[in-house]
Design a protein around this motif. Structure first.
Motif, PDB file in Angstrom:
ATOM      1  N   SER A 271      11.561   2.345 -25.098  1.00 16.27           N
ATOM      2  CA  SER A 271      11.323   3.575 -24.350  1.00 16.27           C
ATOM      3  C   SER A 271       9.878   3.723 -23.904  1.00 16.27           C
ATOM      4  O   SER A 271       9.529   4.699 -23.266  1.00 16.27           O
ATOM      5  N   THR A 272       9.017   2.777 -24.247  1.00 15.16           N
ATOM      6  CA  THR A 272       7.617   2.866 -23.859  1.00 15.16           C
ATOM      7  C   THR A 272       7.471   2.601 -22.366  1.00 15.16           C
ATOM      8  O   THR A 272       7.997   1.612 -21.847  1.00 15.16           O
ATOM      9  N   ALA A 273       6.755   3.490 -21.675  1.00 19.37           N
ATOM     10  CA  ALA A 273       6.561   3.329 -20.235  1.00 19.37           C
ATOM     11  C   ALA A 273       5.555   2.227 -19.949  1.00 19.37           C
ATOM     12  O   ALA A 273       4.585   2.042 -20.676  1.00 19.37           O
ATOM     13  N   THR A 274       5.824   1.451 -18.903  1.00 18.70           N
ATOM     14  CA  THR A 274       4.873   0.444 -18.436  1.00 18.70           C
ATOM     15  C   THR A 274       4.625   0.645 -16.948  1.00 18.70           C
ATOM     16  O   THR A 274       5.500   1.121 -16.209  1.00 18.70           O
ATOM     17  N   TYR A 275       3.420   0.261 -16.510  1.00 19.63           N
ATOM     18  CA  TYR A 275       3.005   0.444 -15.121  1.00 19.63           C
ATOM     19  C   TYR A 275       2.318  -0.819 -14.634  1.00 19.63           C
ATOM     20  O   TYR A 275       1.469  -1.382 -15.333  1.00 19.63           O
ATOM     21  N   THR A 276       2.698  -1.274 -13.455  1.00 24.07           N
ATOM     22  CA  THR A 276       2.077  -2.444 -12.848  1.00 24.07           C
ATOM     23  C   THR A 276       1.838  -2.156 -11.373  1.00 24.07           C
ATOM     24  O   THR A 276       2.694  -1.564 -10.693  1.00 24.07           O
ATOM     25  N   ILE A 277       0.662  -2.565 -10.867  1.00 22.25           N
ATOM     26  CA  ILE A 277       0.407  -2.419  -9.434  1.00 22.25           C
ATOM     27  C   ILE A 277      -0.095  -3.747  -8.876  1.00 22.25           C
ATOM     28  O   ILE A 277      -0.825  -4.486  -9.534  1.00 22.25           O
ATOM     29  N   ASN A 278       0.334  -4.040  -7.652  1.00 20.96           N
ATOM     30  CA  ASN A 278      -0.071  -5.262  -6.966  1.00 20.96           C
ATOM     31  C   ASN A 278      -0.290  -4.962  -5.485  1.00 20.96           C
ATOM     32  O   ASN A 278       0.413  -4.111  -4.899  1.00 20.96           O
ATOM     33  N   ALA A 279      -1.237  -5.657  -4.886  1.00 21.36           N
ATOM     34  CA  ALA A 279      -1.501  -5.533  -3.450  1.00 21.36           C
ATOM     35  C   ALA A 279      -1.098  -6.831  -2.772  1.00 21.36           C
ATOM     36  O   ALA A 279      -1.431  -7.931  -3.261  1.00 21.36           O
ATOM     37  N   ASP A 280      -0.364  -6.749  -1.665  1.00 23.55           N
ATOM     38  CA  ASP A 280       0.063  -7.973  -0.999  1.00 23.55           C
ATOM     39  C   ASP A 280      -1.077  -8.656  -0.249  1.00 23.55           C
ATOM     40  O   ASP A 280      -0.993  -9.833   0.090  1.00 23.55           O
ATOM     41  N   GLN A 281      -2.168  -7.920   0.012  1.00 27.77           N
ATOM     42  CA  GLN A 281      -3.352  -8.510   0.631  1.00 27.77           C
ATOM     43  C   GLN A 281      -4.586  -7.991  -0.108  1.00 27.77           C
ATOM     44  O   GLN A 281      -4.752  -6.778  -0.256  1.00 27.77           O
ATOM     45  N   ASP A 282      -5.420  -8.903  -0.582  1.00 29.64           N
ATOM     46  CA  ASP A 282      -6.636  -8.449  -1.248  1.00 29.64           C
ATOM     47  C   ASP A 282      -7.853  -8.472  -0.329  1.00 29.64           C
ATOM     48  O   ASP A 282      -8.942  -8.095  -0.718  1.00 29.64           O
ATOM     49  N   ILE A 283      -7.653  -8.913   0.918  1.00 32.57           N
ATOM     50  CA  ILE A 283      -8.687  -8.855   1.950  1.00 32.57           C
ATOM     51  C   ILE A 283      -8.046  -8.358   3.241  1.00 32.57           C
ATOM     52  O   ILE A 283      -7.016  -8.888   3.676  1.00 32.57           O
ATOM     53  N   ILE A 284      -8.641  -7.319   3.840  1.00 33.60           N
ATOM     54  CA  ILE A 284      -8.174  -6.833   5.142  1.00 33.60           C
ATOM     55  C   ILE A 284      -9.377  -6.674   6.060  1.00 33.60           C
ATOM     56  O   ILE A 284     -10.519  -6.588   5.610  1.00 33.60           O
ATOM     57  N   TYR A 285      -9.114  -6.614   7.378  1.00 34.03           N
ATOM     58  CA  TYR A 285     -10.180  -6.620   8.366  1.00 34.03           C
ATOM     59  C   TYR A 285     -10.152  -5.338   9.202  1.00 34.03           C
ATOM     60  O   TYR A 285      -9.085  -4.792   9.516  1.00 34.03           O
ATOM     61  N   GLU A 286     -11.359  -4.893   9.573  1.00 32.48           N
ATOM     62  CA  GLU A 286     -11.451  -3.704  10.426  1.00 32.48           C
ATOM     63  C   GLU A 286     -11.017  -4.008  11.860  1.00 32.48           C
ATOM     64  O   GLU A 286     -10.491  -3.153  12.551  1.00 32.48           O
ATOM     65  N   ASN A 287     -11.303  -5.218  12.354  1.00 33.79           N
ATOM     66  CA  ASN A 287     -10.967  -5.537  13.737  1.00 33.79           C
ATOM     67  C   ASN A 287     -10.888  -7.044  13.925  1.00 33.79           C
ATOM     68  O   ASN A 287     -11.171  -7.822  13.016  1.00 33.79           O
ATOM     69  N   LEU A 288     -10.455  -7.443  15.067  1.00 31.32           N
ATOM     70  CA  LEU A 288     -10.385  -8.835  15.508  1.00 31.32           C
ATOM     71  C   LEU A 288      -9.394  -9.691  14.736  1.00 31.32           C
ATOM     72  O   LEU A 288      -8.587 -10.403  15.314  1.00 31.32           O
ATOM     73  N   PHE A 289      -9.493  -9.679  13.430  1.00 29.73           N
ATOM     74  CA  PHE A 289      -8.655 -10.569  12.633  1.00 29.73           C
ATOM     75  C   PHE A 289      -7.554  -9.797  11.909  1.00 29.73           C
ATOM     76  O   PHE A 289      -7.597  -8.578  11.796  1.00 29.73           O
ATOM     77  N   THR A 290      -6.570 -10.541  11.423  1.00 29.82           N
ATOM     78  CA  THR A 290      -5.510  -9.966  10.598  1.00 29.82           C
ATOM     79  C   THR A 290      -5.581 -10.617   9.227  1.00 29.82           C
ATOM     80  O   THR A 290      -6.123 -11.722   9.073  1.00 29.82           O
ATOM     81  N   PRO A 291      -5.027  -9.961   8.175  1.00 29.92           N
ATOM     82  CA  PRO A 291      -4.276  -8.689   8.221  1.00 29.92           C
ATOM     83  C   PRO A 291      -5.189  -7.476   8.315  1.00 29.92           C
ATOM     84  O   PRO A 291      -6.333  -7.513   7.873  1.00 29.92           O
ATOM     85  N   ARG A 292      -4.671  -6.401   8.892  1.00 27.14           N
ATOM     86  CA  ARG A 292      -5.398  -5.139   9.007  1.00 27.14           C
ATOM     87  C   ARG A 292      -4.988  -4.163   7.920  1.00 27.14           C
ATOM     88  O   ARG A 292      -5.608  -3.106   7.779  1.00 27.14           O
ATOM     89  N   GLU A 293      -3.906  -4.468   7.164  1.00 25.71           N
ATOM     90  CA  GLU A 293      -3.426  -3.526   6.153  1.00 25.71           C
ATOM     91  C   GLU A 293      -2.954  -4.258   4.910  1.00 25.71           C
ATOM     92  O   GLU A 293      -2.656  -5.459   4.936  1.00 25.71           O
ATOM     93  N   SER A 294      -2.928  -3.496   3.815  1.00 29.21           N
ATOM     94  CA  SER A 294      -2.448  -4.020   2.540  1.00 29.21           C
ATOM     95  C   SER A 294      -1.490  -3.009   1.931  1.00 29.21           C
ATOM     96  O   SER A 294      -1.788  -1.816   1.882  1.00 29.21           O
ATOM     97  N   THR A 295      -0.338  -3.499   1.477  1.00 34.21           N
ATOM     98  CA  THR A 295       0.645  -2.623   0.831  1.00 34.21           C
ATOM     99  C   THR A 295       0.541  -2.785  -0.678  1.00 34.21           C
ATOM    100  O   THR A 295       0.667  -3.901  -1.216  1.00 34.21           O
ATOM    101  N   ILE A 296       0.306  -1.682  -1.342  1.00 31.65           N
ATOM    102  CA  ILE A 296       0.175  -1.665  -2.801  1.00 31.65           C
ATOM    103  C   ILE A 296       1.513  -1.220  -3.388  1.00 31.65           C
ATOM    104  O   ILE A 296       2.004  -0.133  -3.077  1.00 31.65           O
ATOM    105  N   THR A 297       2.080  -2.069  -4.219  1.00 32.10           N
ATOM    106  CA  THR A 297       3.384  -1.776  -4.813  1.00 32.10           C
ATOM    107  C   THR A 297       3.201  -1.389  -6.284  1.00 32.10           C
ATOM    108  O   THR A 297       2.516  -2.093  -7.040  1.00 32.10           O
TER     109      THR A 297
END
Length: 326
Positions: A214-240
């Motif tokens: 019954s002990t709660a566990t929590y895990t978080i992961n980001a699909d991209q650990d580097i994102i770019y402001e412009n010119l290059f991709t990826p521009r976004e990262s989804t944190i699950t």
């Protein structure tokens, strides 16, 4: 000139001429930076008059009115004119206001479920003025008032005013640790420490006949650990966010931090954020996600990148994302 200081409320304009006979009369007038002549700012409503010249000297006095309007420093020009000879000389002066704000929160420490009263005392603020405030250190689910708003000032004596904001602290049932709420008015602030009364993270603790697991566990992961402001991709990262033994529809709070990171650096799930905090709601699988998109702010920060940290409050779980500025 200082509108709020009787000793400095007036200004005397000295006029020196050449070749004028005694008794000559020149016109004077005052106007603001918009070309208007607001008489309510000056004693007697006088924004124009005449000055008599003797021995090529003359003078006149302009006195500001303490109107208790929150106008800031006002810029005026006084002009002396000889209409006949079409000669005009101008001199610029300011009317300054010195408004004061003091913020006090009572009590200065409380627990979730408690009530804090913010008292804003003012000097030289007009009766009925709505003064803007900002609350930081908590998110909008922690309290029952907006994080930004206004407090109405009521006059209690000449030049003195006071306004109050009552804040109810929510018992959110989320173990997010001790928080410090800061209430700010024009750079004047006070803080209150909020003690978390939750005894376990949602789903945790295993009390009552739940048995093992019954002990709660929590895990978080980001699909991209580097994102770019412009010119290059990826521009976004989804944190699950994934959990076990945490009920569906549980609301979890998160905080974004990092040196130099502001709300202007990213977008959350397509929305422009107003604070560095937020919440997610777990689905039937005990999961949730947050998508962060880099904003091209056209500002070169530091060495060309910023390090953003996404923290799931009270769980000890965090993930780092680097925003590259190119």
């Amino acid at each position: 000139m200082h509108e709020t200081d009787p000793a400095e409320r007036g200004v005397t304009v000295e006029v020196t001429t050449e070749g004028y006979s005694d008794g000559a009369i020149l016109d004077w007038y005052v106007y603001n930076e918009f070309g208007d002549r607001p008489g309510e700012d000056f004693e007697g409503g006088e924004t124009r008059g005449t000055v008599t010249i003797n021995n090529n000297q003359g003078s006149f006095t302009i006195i500001a009115v303490e109107d208790f309007d929150a106008e800031g420093t006002e810029v005026y020009t006084v002009a002396v004119s000889d209409i006949v000879d079409q000669v005009t000389k101008e001199l610029q002066f300011n009317i300054a206001e010195e408004r004061q704000y003091t913020v006090t929160i009572t009590p200065n420490a409380l627990s979730e479920g408690g009530t804090a009263v913010v008292e804003v005392n003012t000097v030289n603020v007009k009766d009925g003025t709505n003064v803007p405030y900002t609350i930081t250190g908590v998110n909008n689910l922690d309290i029952d008032v907006p994080l930004t708003g206004t407090v109405t000032i009521n006059q209690i004596a000449p030049a003195l005013g006071v306004g109050f904001v009552t804040i109810e602290i929510s018992e959110d049932g989320i173990l997010d640790g001790q928080e410090t709420l800061t209430f700010d008015v024009f750079g004047n602030s006070d803080s209150v420490t909020i003690t978390d009364t939750s005894t376990a993270l949602p789903g945790g603790g295993g009390g009552g006949g739940g048995g093992g697991g019954s002990t709660a566990t929590y895990t978080i992961n980001a699909d991209q650990d580097i994102i770019y402001e412009n010119l290059f991709t990826p521009r976004e990262s989804t944190i699950t966010i994934t959990t076990t033994n945490v009920p569906e529809n549980t609301v979890l709070s998160w905080t974004i931090g990092g040196t130099g990171i502001t709300t202007g650096d990213y977008v959350v799930d397509g929305e422009i954020p107003t604070t560095l905090t937020g919440t997610v709601t777990l689905d039937s699988l005990g999961s949730a996600s947050v998508t962060l998109s880099a904003v091209n702010d056209l500002v070169l920060e530091g060495q060309g990148y910023e390090d953003l940290t996404f923290t799931l409050d009270g769980t000890g779980q965090s993930v780092d994302i680097q925003i590259i500025d190119i």
